[in-house]
Design a protein around this motif. Structure first.
Motif, short mmCIF file in Angstrom:
data_model
loop_
_atom_site.label_atom_id
_atom_site.label_comp_id
_atom_site.label_asym_id
_atom_site.label_seq_id
_atom_site.Cartn_x
_atom_site.Cartn_y
_atom_site.Cartn_z
N LEU A 1 6.58 -6.06 -6.07
CA LEU A 1 7.45 -4.90 -5.81
C LEU A 1 8.82 -5.23 -6.31
O LEU A 1 9.72 -4.33 -6.81
N GLN A 2 9.33 -6.60 -5.93
CA GLN A 2 10.64 -6.91 -6.27
C GLN A 2 10.86 -6.99 -7.87
O GLN A 2 12.12 -6.94 -8.21
N ALA A 3 9.67 -6.85 -8.73
CA ALA A 3 9.97 -7.04 -10.10
C ALA A 3 9.94 -5.69 -10.53
O ALA A 3 10.23 -5.59 -11.87
N VAL A 4 9.80 -4.76 -9.88
CA VAL A 4 9.85 -3.15 -10.37
C VAL A 4 11.13 -2.84 -10.63
O VAL A 4 12.24 -2.75 -9.73
N ASP A 5 11.53 -2.30 -11.69
CA ASP A 5 12.85 -1.44 -12.35
C ASP A 5 12.58 0.04 -11.46
O ASP A 5 12.06 0.61 -11.95
N LEU A 6 13.37 0.14 -10.56
CA LEU A 6 13.20 1.23 -9.72
C LEU A 6 13.81 2.38 -10.44
O LEU A 6 13.89 3.58 -9.82
N ASP A 7 14.49 2.11 -11.65
CA ASP A 7 15.28 3.17 -12.38
C ASP A 7 14.34 3.88 -13.45
O ASP A 7 14.79 4.81 -14.26
N ARG A 8 13.22 3.08 -13.76
CA ARG A 8 12.26 3.52 -14.69
C ARG A 8 11.39 4.85 -14.30
O ARG A 8 11.32 4.88 -13.26
N PRO A 9 11.20 5.60 -15.28
CA PRO A 9 10.30 6.96 -15.12
C PRO A 9 9.10 6.27 -14.21
O PRO A 9 8.38 7.29 -13.55
N ASP A 10 8.47 5.28 -14.53
CA ASP A 10 7.10 4.94 -13.92
C ASP A 10 7.14 4.14 -12.66
O ASP A 10 6.16 3.34 -12.55
N ALA A 11 8.41 4.02 -12.47
CA ALA A 11 8.53 3.25 -10.91
C ALA A 11 7.39 3.44 -10.00
O ALA A 11 7.16 2.49 -9.35
N LEU A 12 7.53 4.96 -9.77
CA LEU A 12 6.37 4.99 -8.72
C LEU A 12 4.95 4.49 -8.95
O LEU A 12 4.29 3.83 -7.93
N GLU A 13 4.60 4.45 -10.06
CA GLU A 13 3.27 3.91 -10.35
C GLU A 13 3.28 2.40 -10.11
O GLU A 13 2.24 2.14 -9.95
N GLU A 14 4.22 1.87 -10.64
CA GLU A 14 4.54 0.41 -10.50
C GLU A 14 4.42 0.11 -9.07
O GLU A 14 3.93 -1.01 -8.54
N ILE A 15 5.09 0.83 -8.07
CA ILE A 15 5.35 0.38 -6.96
C ILE A 15 3.74 0.61 -6.07
O ILE A 15 3.22 -0.46 -5.54
N VAL A 16 2.96 1.68 -6.53
CA VAL A 16 1.84 1.85 -6.00
C VAL A 16 0.75 0.62 -6.65
O VAL A 16 -0.01 0.12 -5.63
N ALA A 17 0.88 0.20 -7.56
CA ALA A 17 0.21 -0.98 -8.34
C ALA A 17 0.40 -2.32 -7.49
O ALA A 17 -0.28 -2.96 -7.21
N ALA A 18 1.86 -2.39 -7.22
CA ALA A 18 2.32 -3.63 -6.47
C ALA A 18 1.61 -3.47 -4.84
O ALA A 18 1.26 -4.58 -4.57
N PHE A 19 1.37 -2.41 -4.55
CA PHE A 19 0.82 -2.23 -3.33
C PHE A 19 -0.54 -2.50 -3.00
O PHE A 19 -1.09 -3.15 -2.12
N ILE A 20 -1.43 -2.15 -3.87
CA ILE A 20 -2.80 -1.91 -3.87
C ILE A 20 -3.49 -3.20 -4.65
O ILE A 20 -4.53 -3.60 -4.27
N GLU A 21 -2.80 -3.54 -5.61
CA GLU A 21 -3.79 -4.43 -6.76
C GLU A 21 -4.18 -5.87 -6.15
O GLU A 21 -5.17 -6.23 -6.24
N PRO A 22 -3.05 -6.43 -5.26
CA PRO A 22 -3.51 -7.56 -4.68
C PRO A 22 -4.70 -7.54 -3.53
O PRO A 22 -5.51 -8.58 -3.53
N VAL A 23 -4.64 -6.55 -3.02
CA VAL A 23 -5.77 -6.31 -1.90
C VAL A 23 -7.06 -5.92 -2.57
O VAL A 23 -7.99 -6.52 -2.02
N LEU A 24 -7.05 -5.01 -3.64
CA LEU A 24 -8.08 -4.60 -4.41
C LEU A 24 -8.62 -5.86 -4.91
O LEU A 24 -10.06 -6.00 -5.13
N ALA A 25 -8.09 -6.86 -5.27
CA ALA A 25 -8.79 -8.18 -5.83
C ALA A 25 -9.52 -9.09 -4.95
O ALA A 25 -10.38 -9.78 -5.20
N LEU A 26 -9.26 -8.74 -3.61
CA LEU A 26 -10.05 -9.12 -2.45
C LEU A 26 -11.63 -8.77 -2.87
O LEU A 26 -12.47 -9.36 -2.48
N HIS A 27 -11.62 -7.54 -3.38
CA HIS A 27 -13.07 -6.91 -3.22
C HIS A 27 -14.08 -7.55 -4.43
O HIS A 27 -15.05 -7.36 -4.45
N ASP A 28 -13.39 -8.34 -5.11
CA ASP A 28 -14.12 -8.87 -6.42
C ASP A 28 -15.03 -10.10 -5.72
O ASP A 28 -15.77 -10.63 -6.52
N ASP A 29 -14.53 -10.63 -4.64
CA ASP A 29 -15.26 -11.90 -4.21
C ASP A 29 -15.70 -11.25 -2.64
O ASP A 29 -15.13 -11.05 -1.79
#
Length: 216
Positions: free
Chosen positions: A89-117
């Motif tokens: 999240l802290q690495a996201v440039d909040l001024d970019r047009p795709d900032a919301l997509e990046e925020i969501v990715a930061a929120f879900i992807e580390p958790v979704l990685a748990l589902h692989d094991d």
């Protein structure tokens, strides 16, 4: 002052305040994850927890003075997941047009990685139980280990969705938590779908949360 001592005692079980428990303690924590995920905090007993770990109740009590401390330490040991989310999240440039997509990715992807094991998936299910349990506020897991991260995500949402009314961002975060935690139960999709699911769950979840935040 008393509240501060209580928090310190809860987070300092077995002298593991550094977040780097021994191999034995890690084994006990992993075994306890599954029991708590299946039985819930109130349903699990110290005897069940000890049997799952293949140790005596007295040894379990030696490392963790109570069931509450054992439960809390599971989440302390797994804090690296929330730290990954915060770092992204802290690495996201909040001024970019795709900032919301990046925020969501930061929120879900580390958790979704748990589902692989399959072993990690028990923790994802345990988080769902804790998030949905009305008594969770009594245990300090959510308030001390999840809420600081949640406030950072809410602040980021407030920045990129500044046109939304007051109160929207907090509820939107909680609704997103609900969608994410439900994703841990892949077996249910088989009961709901007419055919085996072949879609990309991660991409679908990312699109769903992003659209809900943007157009909700």
């Amino acid at each position: 002052m008393a509240a501060r001592r209580t928090t310190t005692q809860a987070s300092g079980a077995a002298g593991e305040q550094t977040g780097q428990p021994s191999v034995r303690v890690r084994t006990l924590l992993r075994a306890a994850e599954k029991v708590f995920a299946v039985e819930g905090y109130h349903g699990a007993t110290m005897r069940q927890l000890a049997e799952a770990a293949g140790v005596s109740v007295s040894l379990l009590m030696y490392h963790f003075k109570s069931k509450e401390q054992l439960y809390y330490q599971i989440f302390v040991h797994r804090q690296n997941i929330n730290e990954q989310r915060r770092a992204r999240l802290q690495a996201v440039d909040l001024d970019r047009p795709d900032a919301l997509e990046e925020i969501v990715a930061a929120f879900i992807e580390p958790v979704l990685a748990l589902h692989d094991d399959p072993d990690d998936l028990w923790f994802a299910r345990l988080v769902l139980r804790e998030a949905a349990d009305p008594s969770s506020q009594q245990r300090q897991v959510i308030s001390s280990l999840f809420d600081p991260m949640a406030r950072e995500f809410i602040a980021a949402l407030r920045r990129v969705l500044s046109e939304k009314p007051e109160g929207f961002h907090e509820w939107a975060y909680l609704f997103s938590v609900g969608a994410l935690t439900q994703s841990a139960f892949e077996t249910r999709i088989g009961n709901l779908a007419n055919a085996p699911s072949t879609g990309d769950k991660n991409a679908s979840l990312r699109s769903f949360i992003t659209a809900a935040l943007r157009y909700g």
